[in-house]
Design a protein around this motif. Structure first.
Motif, PDB file in Angstrom:
ATOM      1  N   ARG A 112      13.617  18.124  45.866  1.00  0.00           N
ATOM      2  CA  ARG A 112      13.211  17.053  46.781  1.00  0.00           C
ATOM      3  C   ARG A 112      13.272  17.534  48.229  1.00  0.00           C
ATOM      4  O   ARG A 112      12.412  17.178  49.054  1.00  0.00           O
ATOM      5  N   TRP A 113      14.278  18.332  48.538  1.00  0.00           N
ATOM      6  CA  TRP A 113      14.416  18.897  49.892  1.00  0.00           C
ATOM      7  C   TRP A 113      13.224  19.787  50.228  1.00  0.00           C
ATOM      8  O   TRP A 113      12.668  19.731  51.331  1.00  0.00           O
TER       9      TRP A 113
ATOM     10  N   LEU B 206      16.144  11.438  52.740  1.00  0.00           N
ATOM     11  CA  LEU B 206      16.484  11.570  51.319  1.00  0.00           C
ATOM     12  C   LEU B 206      17.805  10.891  51.034  1.00  0.00           C
ATOM     13  O   LEU B 206      18.779  11.060  51.782  1.00  0.00           O
TER      14      LEU B 206
ATOM     15  N   ASN C 241      10.177  17.762  50.814  1.00  0.00           N
ATOM     16  CA  ASN C 241      10.299  17.009  52.061  1.00  0.00           C
ATOM     17  C   ASN C 241      10.234  17.922  53.292  1.00  0.00           C
ATOM     18  O   ASN C 241      10.709  17.560  54.356  1.00  0.00           O
TER      19      ASN C 241
END
Length: 397
Positions: free
Chosen positions: A384-385, A395, A388
């Motif tokens: 996810r990092w 987050l 993003n």
């Protein structure tokens, strides 16, 4: 061409003079520099190792060195080789020898005091040059200096005989041609083609070491082309599908001004199939680091494409790591003339790979227990990092 090496910096160093003085004291005029240190000095190339030939037998060499306070290590005692350590520098000292019996892999030798006999058992005429304590060069074969001048790699005597004595000389012919020659000697090439099957007698790790040194030459491409034409390449690397991609690597080096490593060039012989590269690495007995590198190369094959840009490109580069990304880019570019690969390589080389800011310790503080679940949670957060923009902003934990 000059016939003296006395102006070479290494020749007048204290350690060098100490070792030669010790040998001279025990056997006047009985020690000479030989091989690469003489050859490279005359060619104006760097000298990394200093080898000395002596008329002293191994026990006499040890005694002479120890009498001068120099450490002596019997690194190859049976074959007459003693390593001297003077001022923390190694010098390999070998008694003059003649071959009594050879089987293509190793030789039974007898010691001699005859410089010509010692020269006659060596591989190439340019490697059989000796220099005495005054720096004057001696050429027992009568062709070494001529070969240096013409930049030719010529076997001593009959090429077939030299190869039958040690089949690794087949690869050495191509390596020395790549590093020092202005072309390929046709007689030597024909002999290598005739006796290529003898390479099956040579230990795989010796073949890999020699082949990698060939690939590290400033421009190995002509030598590899000759090796391929002679059937030698297929003998040592049957997995190769040809040298077309290697020709692409030559194009990259010439057109983009890049300097590729020997390993990067080597990868151009292979298809990035995981089973294939594992088999190659195992058969050639590569080091653990080399095996890991070639497996990572295959594992990441196909992740990059010439149309990747911006964050999409960086996301892939992040998962691959710098070295694997470069290996993949060079391999793809060598088979694809799309100019966008140059920009992709520039990004891979210059982009500072960010560090994922979450650790297992951070999750423990949030109550996550160590174990498989923590690893899965870290991988999920990292994905996810990355998506993003390598940022944790917005987050949730």
């Amino acid at each position: 061409m000059t016939t003296s090496i006395r102006r070479a910096p290494w020749f007048s160093e204290t350690a060098t003079r100490r070792v030669m003085a010790a040998l001279e004291a025990a056997c006047p005029s009985g020690a000479r520099f030989v091989g690469g240190c003489v050859r490279n000095t005359l060619l104006g190339e760097p000298v990394t190792d200093i080898d000395i030939a002596t008329q002293l037998e191994p026990d006499e060499t040890i005694a002479a060195l120890e009498a001068a306070g120099i450490r002596a290590i019997p690194t190859g005692y049976e074959h007459g080789t003693i390593t001297a350590i003077a001022n923390s520098e190694p010098f390999e000292i070998t008694t003059l020898r003649r071959d009594v019996e050879t089987d293509g892999r190793r030789a039974v030798v007898a010691f001699t005091k005859d410089w010509a006999e010692d020269a006659a058992r060596r591989d190439f005429r340019m490697n059989a040059l000796y220099a005495d304590m005054q720096g004057d060069v001696h050429d027992p074969t009568g062709g070494g200096l001529e070969d240096l001048e013409a930049r030719k790699i010529i076997f001593i005597g009959e090429p077939d005989m030299r190869l039958r004595e040690d089949h690794l000389r087949n690869l050495r012919f191509f390596r020395f041609s790549a590093w020092y020659a202005g072309g390929i000697d046709p007689d030597g090439l024909a002999a290598c083609a005739r006796l290529k099957d003898g390479l099956q007698q040579i230990a795989a790790e010796r073949i890999w070491k020699e082949f990698l040194r060939l690939m590290e030459a400033p421009s190995p491409y002509a030598a590899v082309e000759a090796m391929d034409g002679a059937g030698v390449l297929a003998q040592i690397l049957p997995e190769t599908e040809g040298i077309e991609r290697l020709s692409g690597a030559a194009r990259i080096e010439a057109g983009a001004g890049l300097k590729l490593s020997g390993f990067e060039r080597f990868l151009c012989f292979l298809q990035p199939d995981r089973d294939t590269v594992k088999a190659v690495a195992s058969r050639l007995r590569m080091s653990r680091l080399e095996q890991d590198r070639i497996v990572e190369f295959a594992k990441n094959a196909g992740k990059l494409s010439a149309d990747l840009t911006g964050h999409d490109l960086k996301a892939v580069l992040y998962t691959m790591g710098r070295m694997t990304a470069r290996d993949e880019i060079i391999w793809r570019w060598s088979g694809d003339q799309d100019g966008r690969w140059a920009s992709i390589l520039e990004t891979a080389e210059s982009w500072e790979r960010p560090v994922f800011p979450v650790t297992g310790g951070d999750l423990i503080k949030q109550g996550v227990q160590p174990g498989p679940a923590m690893g899965e949670r870290l991988r999920e957060l990292e994905a996810r990092w990355i998506a993003n923009g390598f940022s944790m902003d917005g987050l949730s934990d």
